[in-house]
Write an enzyme that holds these catalytic residues in place. Structure first.
Site, PDB file in Angstrom:
ATOM      1  N   LYS A 137      -8.289  -0.617  -7.348  1.00  0.00           N
ATOM      2  CA  LYS A 137      -8.499  -0.039  -5.861  1.00  0.00           C
ATOM      3  C   LYS A 137      -9.868   0.659  -5.901  1.00  0.00           C
ATOM      4  O   LYS A 137     -10.252   1.359  -6.599  1.00  0.00           O
ATOM      5  CB  LYS A 137      -7.350   1.052  -5.742  1.00  0.00           C
ATOM      6  CG  LYS A 137      -7.647   2.019  -4.346  1.00  0.00           C
ATOM      7  CD  LYS A 137      -7.323   1.285  -3.098  1.00  0.00           C
ATOM      8  CE  LYS A 137      -7.701   2.493  -2.041  1.00  0.00           C
ATOM      9  NZ  LYS A 137      -6.631   3.676  -2.087  1.00  0.00           N
ATOM     10  N   HIS A 147      -9.918  -0.010   0.063  1.00  0.00           N
ATOM     11  CA  HIS A 147     -10.018   1.192   1.295  1.00  0.00           C
ATOM     12  C   HIS A 147     -11.248   1.059   1.913  1.00  0.00           C
ATOM     13  O   HIS A 147     -12.369   1.080   1.260  1.00  0.00           O
ATOM     14  CB  HIS A 147      -9.857   2.490   0.513  1.00  0.00           C
ATOM     15  CG  HIS A 147     -10.389   3.757   1.725  1.00  0.00           C
ATOM     16  ND1 HIS A 147      -9.283   4.508   1.906  1.00  0.00           N
ATOM     17  CD2 HIS A 147     -11.466   4.155   1.827  1.00  0.00           C
ATOM     18  CE1 HIS A 147      -9.934   5.466   2.808  1.00  0.00           C
ATOM     19  NE2 HIS A 147     -11.222   5.150   2.604  1.00  0.00           N
ATOM     20  N   HIS A 176      -6.660  -0.432   5.530  1.00  0.00           N
ATOM     21  CA  HIS A 176      -6.730   0.251   6.861  1.00  0.00           C
ATOM     22  C   HIS A 176      -7.746  -0.585   7.603  1.00  0.00           C
ATOM     23  O   HIS A 176      -7.059  -0.737   8.770  1.00  0.00           O
ATOM     24  CB  HIS A 176      -7.467   1.653   6.452  1.00  0.00           C
ATOM     25  CG  HIS A 176      -6.846   2.439   5.304  1.00  0.00           C
ATOM     26  ND1 HIS A 176      -5.356   2.710   5.282  1.00  0.00           N
ATOM     27  CD2 HIS A 176      -7.352   2.766   4.116  1.00  0.00           C
ATOM     28  CE1 HIS A 176      -5.111   3.253   4.208  1.00  0.00           C
ATOM     29  NE2 HIS A 176      -6.358   3.332   3.558  1.00  0.00           N
ATOM     30  N   HIS A 199       1.760   5.031  -2.240  1.00  0.00           N
ATOM     31  CA  HIS A 199       1.428   6.054  -3.190  1.00  0.00           C
ATOM     32  C   HIS A 199       2.546   7.010  -3.569  1.00  0.00           C
ATOM     33  O   HIS A 199       2.773   7.988  -3.247  1.00  0.00           O
ATOM     34  CB  HIS A 199       0.285   7.209  -2.525  1.00  0.00           C
ATOM     35  CG  HIS A 199      -0.970   6.362  -2.051  1.00  0.00           C
ATOM     36  ND1 HIS A 199      -2.138   6.054  -2.885  1.00  0.00           N
ATOM     37  CD2 HIS A 199      -1.273   6.179  -0.825  1.00  0.00           C
ATOM     38  CE1 HIS A 199      -3.105   5.694  -2.433  1.00  0.00           C
ATOM     39  NE2 HIS A 199      -2.758   5.650  -1.208  1.00  0.00           N
ATOM     40  N   HIS A 257       1.014  -1.306  -0.021  1.00  0.00           N
ATOM     41  CA  HIS A 257       0.105   0.078   0.095  1.00  0.00           C
ATOM     42  C   HIS A 257       0.876   1.263   0.109  1.00  0.00           C
ATOM     43  O   HIS A 257       1.379   1.851   1.229  1.00  0.00           O
ATOM     44  CB  HIS A 257      -0.969  -0.095   1.310  1.00  0.00           C
ATOM     45  CG  HIS A 257      -1.765   1.033   1.229  1.00  0.00           C
ATOM     46  ND1 HIS A 257      -3.409   0.829   1.291  1.00  0.00           N
ATOM     47  CD2 HIS A 257      -1.803   2.470   0.982  1.00  0.00           C
ATOM     48  CE1 HIS A 257      -4.132   1.745   1.130  1.00  0.00           C
ATOM     49  NE2 HIS A 257      -3.123   2.982   1.082  1.00  0.00           N
ATOM     50  N   ASP A 299       0.864   2.922   3.537  1.00  0.00           N
ATOM     51  CA  ASP A 299       0.231   4.394   3.061  1.00  0.00           C
ATOM     52  C   ASP A 299       1.497   5.144   2.764  1.00  0.00           C
ATOM     53  O   ASP A 299       0.965   6.498   3.220  1.00  0.00           O
ATOM     54  CB  ASP A 299      -0.807   4.777   4.096  1.00  0.00           C
ATOM     55  CG  ASP A 299      -2.076   5.388   3.233  1.00  0.00           C
ATOM     56  OD1 ASP A 299      -1.953   5.715   2.161  1.00  0.00           O
ATOM     57  OD2 ASP A 299      -2.857   5.792   3.716  1.00  0.00           O
TER      58      ASP A 299
END
Length: 423
Positions: free
Chosen positions: A208, A249, A269, A86, A84, A337
């Site tokens: 996603k 998510h 999460h 970005h 996970h 994240d």
């Protein structure tokens, strides 16, 4: 626990032959290596690499013409996997208005910087779960072509969610940055399917979705279900037709359960997993990707007040939820994240899992065997013949102190050393 490389194991590994014109084999030697499946140390470590893959393990397979890389008193592990990230984002400067000021090229260039940092931190594979303008796909292609250094990427392109939801870009006047299915903003089953197909058409390797509201957006709630049951099911079914998995998510309990029922591969999460949701995930084999370390890194004063309030609300719930999932035996895959906190700090996630009750060996498996399983890749995650020559080395014994993974002095990706001790 230490164990020698047994004569039986060596005998079972065929001594390789090397043809003319092949890449010169490399022998990587170290004091020890981690057998991630067994949770044991193997001493010493001798790994033969050629043409980007591991050819053999143990002294019996060493060819006479090999180049030797002697790492001395270091410990070898498989390259780490973060499920996970970005890479094209970070929370810095005026990040709130960045979407209306920047082009996808800006995001890709930022991603090139973050990709290098991530690779040098020991993460040789990432699943990148949400970008803009297909910048993550462009970054993947640049890395694969050798134009920029970085980990192997599994990009999702635009995350898919509802109008005004967590995957939309809200807070602007009408007409400003209005998004549609091509950008991942979809309402109803038909638009959801169109959104999936468009991401895949342009290079997405995983889908996603935003099953629920979230924290770093301006929708009012943090956990309310957003995509409907029918939309989630349609997305999962369409992705499966193309051979892709779906990452969801999901903070709120009902949205988590809806995503699990729909057949997603992972809950990202998972801030409000109750006992029923944990049992559903265990029964279905759904992974939890906790993104746990970041919960202790929020700088509330630097966040917009409405977002800071949501963060304060969700943090204690998420920490309790993660512990509950681990106790229940839910499968855990490593995910950070990265972007919400600095890229390159990914390995701090390990100690958080140990604090939640995992043994260090279990925490390491989340970023190796478990993450590889979630991503659907069988060529990495363990040091074994035939696997990609993605290796890292650390000082000390990560089976005793998982924090040694936070400082990685040596990294190899595809048989090429990309970081040496002292760099």
């Amino acid at each position: 626990m230490h164990r020698p490389v047994s004569a039986l194991i060596v005998a079972l590994l065929a001594v390789p032959t090397y043809t003319a014109g092949a890449q010169q084999p490399v022998v990587v030697r170290a004091a020890r290596m981690v057998d991630v499946a067994r949770g044991e140390l193997v001493t010493p470590a001798v790994v033969v690499v050629a043409d980007g893959k591991i050819v053999s393990i143990g002294a019996a397979g060493v060819p006479p013409n090999a180049r030797v890389v002697d790492l001395g008193d270091l410990t070898l592990l498989p390259g780490l996997i973060d499920a996970h990230t970005h890479l094209t984002y970070d929370i810095s400067g005026d990040w709130v208005s960045r979407s209306v000021r920047e082009l996808p090229a800006d995001a890709a260039l930022r991603g090139a910087r973050n990709a290098r940092v991530t690779l040098l931190a020991g993460f040789t594979t990432v699943r990148d779960v949400g970008s803009t303008g297909f910048a993550d796909v462009s970054l993947m292609k640049a890395i694969d072509a050798g134009l920029v250094p970085g980990p192997r990427m599994i990009p999702s392109a635009h995350a898919i969610g509802i109008t005004g939801g967590h995957c939309d870009d809200t807070g602007w006047a009408p007409g400003v940055n209005e998004l549609g299915p091509k950008d991942g903003v979809a309402d109803g089953v038909d638009e959801a399917i169109k959104a999936v197909r468009y991401q895949i058409k342009h290079g997405a390797k995983v889908i996603k979705v935003c099953a629920t509201a979230g924290v770093l957006s301006f929708d009012a709630t943090v956990g309310a279900q957003q995509l409907s049951d029918a939309e989630l099911q349609a997305i999962v079914q369409e992705a499966a037709r193309h051979g892709l998995k779906v990452a969801a998510h999901a903070h709120g309990t009902e949205g988590i359960k809806a995503a699990v029922r729909a057949g997603v591969a992972s809950i990202e999460h998972g801030s409000m997993i109750d006992d029923e949701a944990a049992a559903m995930m265990k029964r279905q084999g759904t992974y939890l990707v906790p993104t746990a370390y970041l919960l202790g890194t929020f700088k509330f004063d630097s966040l917009p007040p409405s977002i800071a309030a949501k963060a304060r609300q969700v943090i204690p719930l998420a920490q309790a939820s993660h512990r509950r999932a681990i106790r229940a035996g839910v499968k855990i895959a490593f995910g950070t994240d990265a972007a919400v906190y600095p890229h390159g700090d990914n390995a701090h996630e390990f100690a958080t899992y140990v604090a939640y009750g995992m043994r260090p060996a279990e925490a390491i498996r989340t970023a190796t065997l478990n993450a590889a399983d979630l991503l659907g890749v069988t060529d990495r995650g363990v040091i074994a013949p035939g696997k990609l020559a993605d290796l890292i080395a650390v000082r000390g014994n990560p089976l005793e102190d998982v924090r040694v993974l936070e400082q990685v002095p040596w990294v190899m990706k595809g048989g090429v050393v990309v970081k040496e001790p002292g760099e």
